[in-house]
Scaffold this motif. Structure first.
Motif: not given
Length: 284
Positions: A183-190, A199-206
């Motif tokens: 999660g940390a790696a992908m959040v930093l890349a995003a 990314l935050r919004d899509e995680l909240a949905l799916s």
């Protein structure tokens, strides 16, 4: 009369476990020589008492709770002192080490005449009014520390040899902390690419459960990242150097090393992870 149970060292987990034991009437000596003033205050707050290595060796039980990179050195230090004693304590290695490492520690401990229990602590440090964390133990002498279950610890026996509890710890931590690293790696890349909010919004949905997990896990990881470096390498060793998945955990070790350096430095990426977590919480 409650046994004397030494706890090394008085970090966040060690001091909390010591406090639980002290609540149940135990004397809990620890090594404080060369430790910081903050560590000394934490030990005192937990009811621990400073002791020499020789006094530690006279305890009934010794719980080793140190960063994984220090586990073998501590076993060697204890074995040197115990070798000179007629009294032989039971050592409980509670460190996040792989099966090969715990077997090496077993050889060191047995050479001193002491016995070893393999233990895996899973969960957060104990707090007043809570039962946890789980305290899994294995090895021939595991049944001989049943008293810990009567002293406020959630003791769970694994029917298996030395290495079984460590294997559980490696497997569980590989999933639990591996997900945090991913999660940390992908959040930093995003964030670098300007897609953090998306990314935050899509995680909240799916994947709302993943978003909720990251909201807590990312900021919680930051002050611990330096400790996770050696643990990720222990997990890589647990998988085996020829196993392709070992490369994943070597990568996580380098990631946590990078994050730890950032925390100690400019804190740019740490701030990005905290900001993402806070925005996740704001959306829930």
């Amino acid at each position: 009369m409650p046994p004397s149970i030494a706890v090394i060292a008085p970090g966040s987990m060690g001091s909390a476990i010591a406090a639980r034991l002290v609540e149940h009437g135990c004397k809990v000596p620890t090594l404080l020589e060369g430790r910081s003033e903050a560590t000394r205050r934490r030990a005192a707050a937990a009811g621990m008492t400073g002791a020499s290595a020789a006094e530690i060796a006279d305890a009934d039980l010794i719980l080793s709770i140190v960063p994984p990179g220090e586990a073998v050195a501590l076993a060697e230090q204890l074995a040197t002192v115990i070798n000179r004693n007629s009294r032989k304590p039971l050592i409980v290695d509670c460190n996040a080490v792989n099966v090969e490492t715990i077997r090496r520690i077993e050889d060191i401990v047995l050479s001193s005449g002491a016995r070893l229990v393999d233990a895996a602590i899973i969960g957060l440090p104990p707090k007043p009014g809570t039962k946890g964390p789980a305290f899994y133990v294995s090895g021939d002498a595991a049944s001989d520390i049943a008293v810990l279950g009567q002293l406020g610890l959630d003791l769970r026996l694994i029917e298996g040899p030395i290495g079984a509890a460590s294997a559980l710890k490696m497997s569980y931590a590989g999933i639990n902390k591996g997900l945090t690293g991913l999660g940390a790696a992908m959040v930093l890349a995003a964030t670098r690419a300007g897609a953090a909010d998306a990314l935050r919004d899509e995680l909240a949905l799916s994947l709302p459960h993943v978003q909720a997990r990251l909201a807590n896990a990312l900021p919680d990881m930051l002050p611990k990242a330096y400790r996770w470096v050696a643990e990720m390498r222990e997990i890589a060793g647990f998988l085996g150097e020829d196993h392709p998945a070992a490369l994943i955990y070597e990568g996580f070790a380098r990631l946590f090393e990078h994050i730890a350096a950032d925390v100690q430095g400019q804190g740019t990426e740490a701030a990005q992870l905290v900001a993402f977590a806070e925005r996740c919480k704001a959306k829930t």
